[in-house]
Scaffold this motif. Structure first.
Motif, PDB file in Angstrom:
ATOM      1  N   UNK A  59      29.547  14.655 111.605  1.00 36.06           N
ATOM      2  CA  UNK A  59      28.237  14.327 112.139  1.00 36.06           C
ATOM      3  C   UNK A  59      27.417  13.597 111.080  1.00 36.06           C
ATOM      4  N   UNK A  60      26.876  12.433 111.405  1.00 35.85           N
ATOM      5  CA  UNK A  60      26.101  11.689 110.401  1.00 35.85           C
ATOM      6  C   UNK A  60      24.855  12.450 109.976  1.00 35.85           C
ATOM      7  N   UNK A  61      24.447  12.226 108.761  1.00 36.72           N
ATOM      8  CA  UNK A  61      23.233  12.816 108.204  1.00 36.72           C
ATOM      9  C   UNK A  61      22.263  11.708 107.806  1.00 36.72           C
ATOM     10  N   UNK A  62      21.097  11.666 108.382  1.00 33.68           N
ATOM     11  CA  UNK A  62      20.581  12.523 109.455  1.00 33.68           C
ATOM     12  C   UNK A  62      21.222  12.172 110.791  1.00 33.68           C
ATOM     13  N   UNK A  63      21.253  13.163 111.677  1.00 25.75           N
ATOM     14  CA  UNK A  63      21.905  12.995 112.972  1.00 25.75           C
ATOM     15  C   UNK A  63      20.916  12.421 113.989  1.00 25.75           C
ATOM     16  N   UNK A 110      20.387  21.593 115.486  1.00 21.39           N
ATOM     17  CA  UNK A 110      21.407  21.093 114.565  1.00 21.39           C
ATOM     18  C   UNK A 110      21.611  19.584 114.655  1.00 21.39           C
ATOM     19  N   UNK A 111      20.656  18.883 115.257  1.00 23.98           N
ATOM     20  CA  UNK A 111      20.597  17.427 115.210  1.00 23.98           C
ATOM     21  C   UNK A 111      19.155  17.046 114.895  1.00 23.98           C
ATOM     22  N   UNK A 150      15.365  15.959 114.895  1.00 27.73           N
ATOM     23  CA  UNK A 150      14.302  16.248 115.867  1.00 27.73           C
ATOM     24  C   UNK A 150      13.856  14.998 116.619  1.00 27.73           C
ATOM     25  N   UNK A 151      14.220  13.815 116.133  1.00 26.41           N
ATOM     26  CA  UNK A 151      13.866  12.586 116.846  1.00 26.41           C
ATOM     27  C   UNK A 151      14.584  12.477 118.187  1.00 26.41           C
ATOM     28  N   UNK A 152      15.565  13.354 118.444  1.00 23.82           N
ATOM     29  CA  UNK A 152      16.215  13.381 119.748  1.00 23.82           C
ATOM     30  C   UNK A 152      15.261  13.816 120.848  1.00 23.82           C
ATOM     31  N   UNK A 153      14.273  14.620 120.518  1.00 28.63           N
ATOM     32  CA  UNK A 153      13.381  15.166 121.539  1.00 28.63           C
ATOM     33  C   UNK A 153      12.637  14.029 122.241  1.00 28.63           C
ATOM     34  N   UNK A 154      12.824  13.925 123.543  1.00 28.86           N
ATOM     35  CA  UNK A 154      12.225  12.858 124.329  1.00 28.86           C
ATOM     36  C   UNK A 154      13.078  11.610 124.442  1.00 28.86           C
ATOM     37  N   UNK A 172      25.380  17.525 124.103  1.00 35.99           N
ATOM     38  CA  UNK A 172      24.416  17.587 123.012  1.00 35.99           C
ATOM     39  C   UNK A 172      23.992  19.045 122.824  1.00 35.99           C
ATOM     40  N   UNK A 173      23.696  19.447 121.585  1.00 40.50           N
ATOM     41  CA  UNK A 173      23.121  20.772 121.368  1.00 40.50           C
ATOM     42  C   UNK A 173      21.616  20.730 121.682  1.00 40.50           C
ATOM     43  N   UNK A 174      21.338  20.547 122.966  1.00 41.25           N
ATOM     44  CA  UNK A 174      19.961  20.319 123.413  1.00 41.25           C
ATOM     45  C   UNK A 174      19.853  20.627 124.893  1.00 41.25           C
TER      46      UNK A 174
END
Length: 265
Positions: free
Chosen positions: A51-55, A95-96, A98-102, A81-83
């Motif tokens: 998993x890339x960092x940052x994810x 575990x990914x 936070x920019x994933x939100x939305x 996704x873990x979401x």
């Protein structure tokens, strides 16, 4: 670290089996594989990329595209996704980044994969539909609850093959604490609990869940399910508990199935 498999066509030439492709996005690795949708088994080895960092969404999308390209797959793709995922949009992030939100994950992955159809769903939901279809819950005519015991507790609820998506029972309060703060496998490790001590907390959580849901079966997933003989016999709740059958392939299998059957939310 990567694992690879040779490119394979999307269907058998004689049409004897259905194939799908699933990708399971986790905190440490992004894993993909070709799945025989008749049996729920992986065809060949899975492909795994750290998993890339940052994810971030863009970094994960690039990784997903690389896995699909390596596999030579040209059909629809299911992605976990873990979401919480509703309408293809990620609503939480575990575990990914936070920019994933939305983020419109379905649109992002669809674009990264050249406009092909994609299904995006919660990772525990993917494991749940895989176990219900091919694994420990396949012969159960009733309510099946899959719980993944890991850093937290993921959950999936199915009734006769129909998924109730995005349940978050790990966050339910049980005697003053979130369920996962009592009974995640990480709690056992952090507190150095014996299996007897930890199973007592698991029993407390399962009893609370069963009093609300009245399931016919609990399926225990997560890495600790590989040692089920050490703790499942110690549980004292009334509903039968069995270990997951598909183990670390469940997310990939469930994602592939969702892409072909539109189970995803």
């Amino acid at each position: 670290m990567t694992e690879s498999t040779p490119a394979l066509p999307s269907d058998d030439s004689d049409g004897s089996s259905r194939r799908g492709f699933g990708i399971d996005v986790g905190g440490s690795g992004v894993k993909g594989g070709l799945v025989d949708l008749e049996t729920g088994e992986l065809i060949g080895d899975r492909i795994k990329i750290e998993t890339p960092k940052p994810a971030t969404p863009e970094a994960i999308a690039d990784t997903v595209a690389e896995i699909v390209t390596r596999a030579g797959w040209d059909g629809a793709v299911g992605i976990t996704l873990p979401a919480v995922v509703t309408g293809g949009v990620a609503r939480t992030a575990a575990n990914i980044d936070k920019s994933w939100i939305g983020t419109d994950a379905a649109a992002l992955f669809g674009q990264a994969l050249g406009g092909r159809p994609v299904a995006v769903l919660n990772d525990a939901d993917a494991a749940g539909i895989a176990e219900d279809t091919y694994g420990a819950g396949k012969d159960v005519d009733g309510v099946v609850v899959l719980l993944t015991f890991g850093t937290g507790i993921g959950s999936a609820v199915l009734h006769r093959g129909v998924l109730l998506p995005n349940t978050e029972f790990g966050h339910m309060e049980v005697h003053g604490k979130e369920a996962e703060h009592r009974a995640a496998s990480s709690v056992k490790e952090t507190k150095d609990l014996s299996y007897k001590e930890w199973s007592a907390e698991v029993s407390r959580v399962l009893t609370t869940f069963e009093d609300l849901l009245w399931p016919d079966l609990f399926i225990a997933g997560g890495g600790i399910s590989r040692k089920s003989e050490k703790w499942i016999p110690l549980l004292t709740n009334r509903t039968p508990v069995v270990p997951a059958a598909l183990l670390n392939t469940a997310g990939i299998v469930g994602a592939a199935l969702a892409a072909q059957t539109s189970i995803a939310s």
